[in-house]
Structure formats: structure tokens, C-alpha cells
Design an enzyme around this catalytic site. Sequence first.
Site, PDB file in Angstrom:
ATOM      1  N   GLU A 157      -7.200  -2.433  -2.590  1.00  0.00           N
ATOM      2  CA  GLU A 157      -6.604  -1.538  -1.591  1.00  0.00           C
ATOM      3  C   GLU A 157      -5.702  -0.520  -2.273  1.00  0.00           C
ATOM      4  O   GLU A 157      -5.707   0.667  -1.952  1.00  0.00           O
ATOM      5  CB  GLU A 157      -5.781  -2.332  -0.569  1.00  0.00           C
TER       6      GLU A 157
ATOM      7  N   ARG B  48       3.253  -0.126  26.039  1.00  0.00           N
ATOM      8  CA  ARG B  48       2.634   0.482  24.859  1.00  0.00           C
ATOM      9  C   ARG B  48       2.679   2.007  24.956  1.00  0.00           C
ATOM     10  O   ARG B  48       2.940   2.711  23.984  1.00  0.00           O
ATOM     11  CB  ARG B  48       1.182  -0.005  24.757  1.00  0.00           C
TER      12      ARG B  48
ATOM     13  N   HIS C 276      -8.230  -1.290   5.927  1.00  0.00           N
ATOM     14  CA  HIS C 276      -8.554  -2.575   6.551  1.00  0.00           C
ATOM     15  C   HIS C 276      -9.145  -3.506   5.493  1.00  0.00           C
ATOM     16  O   HIS C 276     -10.003  -3.079   4.716  1.00  0.00           O
ATOM     17  CB  HIS C 276      -9.548  -2.362   7.699  1.00  0.00           C
TER      18      HIS C 276
ATOM     19  N   LEU D 275      -3.103   0.702  19.002  1.00  0.00           N
ATOM     20  CA  LEU D 275      -2.657   2.059  19.335  1.00  0.00           C
ATOM     21  C   LEU D 275      -3.250   2.494  20.673  1.00  0.00           C
ATOM     22  O   LEU D 275      -4.425   2.242  20.954  1.00  0.00           O
ATOM     23  CB  LEU D 275      -3.109   3.020  18.233  1.00  0.00           C
TER      24      LEU D 275
ATOM     25  N   ASN E 103       0.839  -1.213   0.000  1.00  0.00           N
ATOM     26  CA  ASN E 103       0.000   0.000   0.000  1.00  0.00           C
ATOM     27  C   ASN E 103       0.866   1.253   0.000  1.00  0.00           C
ATOM     28  O   ASN E 103       0.544   2.235  -0.667  1.00  0.00           O
ATOM     29  CB  ASN E 103      -0.946  -0.002   1.201  1.00  0.00           C
TER      30      ASN E 103
ATOM     31  N   SER F 125     -11.681  -1.284   3.207  1.00  0.00           N
ATOM     32  CA  SER F 125     -12.220   0.001   3.658  1.00  0.00           C
ATOM     33  C   SER F 125     -11.083   0.914   4.080  1.00  0.00           C
ATOM     34  O   SER F 125     -10.168   0.481   4.795  1.00  0.00           O
ATOM     35  CB  SER F 125     -13.119  -0.184   4.886  1.00  0.00           C
TER      36      SER F 125
ATOM     37  N   ASP G  95     -10.529  -0.692  14.333  1.00  0.00           N
ATOM     38  CA  ASP G  95     -11.163  -0.806  13.008  1.00  0.00           C
ATOM     39  C   ASP G  95     -12.597  -0.275  13.023  1.00  0.00           C
ATOM     40  O   ASP G  95     -13.449  -0.731  12.253  1.00  0.00           O
ATOM     41  CB  ASP G  95     -11.157  -2.273  12.510  1.00  0.00           C
TER      42      ASP G  95
ATOM     43  N   THR H 208     -10.119   5.870  15.027  1.00  0.00           N
ATOM     44  CA  THR H 208     -10.625   6.297  16.330  1.00  0.00           C
ATOM     45  C   THR H 208     -10.198   5.242  17.342  1.00  0.00           C
ATOM     46  O   THR H 208      -9.531   4.266  16.991  1.00  0.00           O
ATOM     47  CB  THR H 208     -12.165   6.411  16.322  1.00  0.00           C
TER      48      THR H 208
ATOM     49  N   ASN I 134      -6.540   4.656   8.099  1.00  0.00           N
ATOM     50  CA  ASN I 134      -6.088   3.262   8.085  1.00  0.00           C
ATOM     51  C   ASN I 134      -6.790   2.549   6.931  1.00  0.00           C
ATOM     52  O   ASN I 134      -7.852   2.974   6.488  1.00  0.00           O
ATOM     53  CB  ASN I 134      -6.467   2.574   9.404  1.00  0.00           C
TER      54      ASN I 134
HETATM   55  C1  GRF Z   1      -3.228  -4.801   4.067  1.00  0.00           C
HETATM   56  O1  GRF Z   1      -3.991  -5.935   3.804  1.00  0.00           O
HETATM   57  C2  GRF Z   1      -4.024  -3.804   4.860  1.00  0.00           C
HETATM   58  O2  GRF Z   1      -5.387  -3.846   4.581  1.00  0.00           O
HETATM   59  C3  GRF Z   1      -3.780  -4.226   6.277  1.00  0.00           C
HETATM   60  O3  GRF Z   1      -2.432  -4.655   6.291  1.00  0.00           O
HETATM   61  C4  GRF Z   1      -2.074  -5.115   5.002  1.00  0.00           C
HETATM   62  C5  GRF Z   1      -0.828  -4.387   4.609  1.00  0.00           C
HETATM   63  O4  GRF Z   1      -0.297  -4.855   3.399  1.00  0.00           O
HETATM   64  N1  GRF Z   1      -4.038  -3.145   7.196  1.00  0.00           N
HETATM   65  P1  GRF Z   1       0.955  -4.124   2.757  1.00  0.00           P
HETATM   66  O5  GRF Z   1       2.069  -4.115   3.781  1.00  0.00           O
HETATM   67  O6  GRF Z   1       0.543  -2.738   2.387  1.00  0.00           O
HETATM   68  O7  GRF Z   1       1.316  -4.947   1.565  1.00  0.00           O
END
Ligand code: GRF
Length: 246
Positions: free
Chosen positions: A193, A84, A128, A112, A33, A155, A164, A160, A126
Site C-alpha cells: 500500500e 451521516r 483498499h 460516505l 499510508n 487497490s 469499494d 464512487t 481510496n
Molecule cells: C489500510 O489497510 C487501508 O488499505 C485501509 O485502511 C488501512 C489504513 O491503514 N483503507 P493506515 O491508517 O494507513 O496505517
Amino acid sequence: MSDTYASDTLNELTPEPADVRRVVVLISGNGSNLQALIDEQTHDRLGGEIVAVISNVADAYGLQRARDAGIDAVVLPHGEYDSREAYDGALIKVIERHEPDLVVLAGFMRILSSRFVQRFHGRMLNIHPSLLPAYRGLNTHAKALADGVAEHGCSVHFVTEELDGGPVAIQAVVAINEGESEASLKEKVHAREHLIYPIAVKWFLEGRLRLDGDAAVLDGTPLPPQGLRLSHADAAEELDEDLGDV
Ligand code: GRF
């Protein structure tokens, strides 16, 4: 506990012109991503600049992607902190020295603390791998397959304190086919994504997308709880690209 961390260009931070919107991306792993965001930036289509990538995992491949793109790659290992709260406090400091307008979680595999979430309230996104509110947490693809649902997806949401659970900005849907495997479903969702995250980031940086109370607002209009459902064709048009058969 230690507050030391590794940064490629710690002493070489060059301030950007004031009007460039600044993005810090947090990762723990592969960073595909992140790569999608970098690719948009490379084409001057992100609406801002990724000024740092921070990982809690030293050998996360996403760090290499950042370095290859000339972006400051920072390692802040969580194992060096007692709690944490201590880690998140150090992370806040590292993030804030980069003065981000937006913090992007891209596979950052940490729960978090509320202090952290509150610090970046309204300016942290984020992604998800599910059609929220369905399948929060881990193993979303396996859960969708086990339930026999016809559709799955991903998504982008504001972060928050509810895991998720923040207001959704954009969703992309994929069909679950007969005989679909977890691997094939994961791959299809991942491809979606990579389409919707850069769009959401761009909309935020352009001032079109914001958080207002309990809703994500786009161009002044509150979005429904599932956000905007973007079809493949919509995403292609938005990205001004021929996406082919993603
Ligand atoms: C993705 O599936 C995203 O939805 C989740 O973590 C994964 C990250 O994948 N939060 P990458 O490291 O971006 O390949």
C-alpha cells in the site's frame, strides 16, 4: 449537533502559489499510508502538497504524523452530529476551505453519503486492502486466507457511491505463502500500500491519472477493471528508489 471543530492552525492558513496542487487527506487511525505520502512530499516527489489532514477520531495517531510534518491537523468528531448527512455536510465545508485538487482517503473508516461522494467525484481516491473486486468491506485478509487463494493485495481506486466499487487505478499483488498468518499477510499488504498510494496520488496530481466515466484513465488510455498491476520492480522504478525487500 455542532459545527465546531478543532484545527491546529485554523487562522493561519497561508495560501499556496496557484500552481501547487493541493491534497487533503482523511484518516481515522494510524495513518501509515499518510506517512508514505508525507515521505514523498518531503522528498519533493508527490507532485503537490498535503495542505490538511482531517480525522473523525480525536486521538488518531495520523494527526500526530501530520503535526510532525507541519501539516494542518483537523479533528472533526462524528459523534457530535445527529446524522451521516449532517456530519458529511460539515466535513465538506472543512475540506473545501482547504481548496483541494484531490481528496485522499487513507484509512478513513466511514461510510460516505452520496452527497459527499458526488461533491468530490473524480477527485477522490481510496486505498483498499484487497485485489478488488474481491473482498470489498472489512476483514479482507482473513477472508482471503479462509478462501485459500494464492494471491492477495491492495487497490487504489476512485471513490464512487458503490462501497469499494469505483474504478481501480493501481493494484499490487502479494503471494500468500504456506502457513501465512493474518498478521503477516496484513503486514505484507500494508507495505505494498505504501508503495502504490503515493504513485497513484502523484499520477493524479501530474494530470496523468483521471476518471472518465466508468474507467480510470492513465496517460489517455483507459485502464482495465483491475487497473494497472504494478510489480515491486515497477514501483521501485516509478519511485526512483531502491526499495530493498519490502
Ligand atoms: C489500510 O489497510 C487501508 O488499505 C485501509 O485502511 C488501512 C489504513 O491503514 N483503507 P493506515 O491508517 O494507513 O496505517
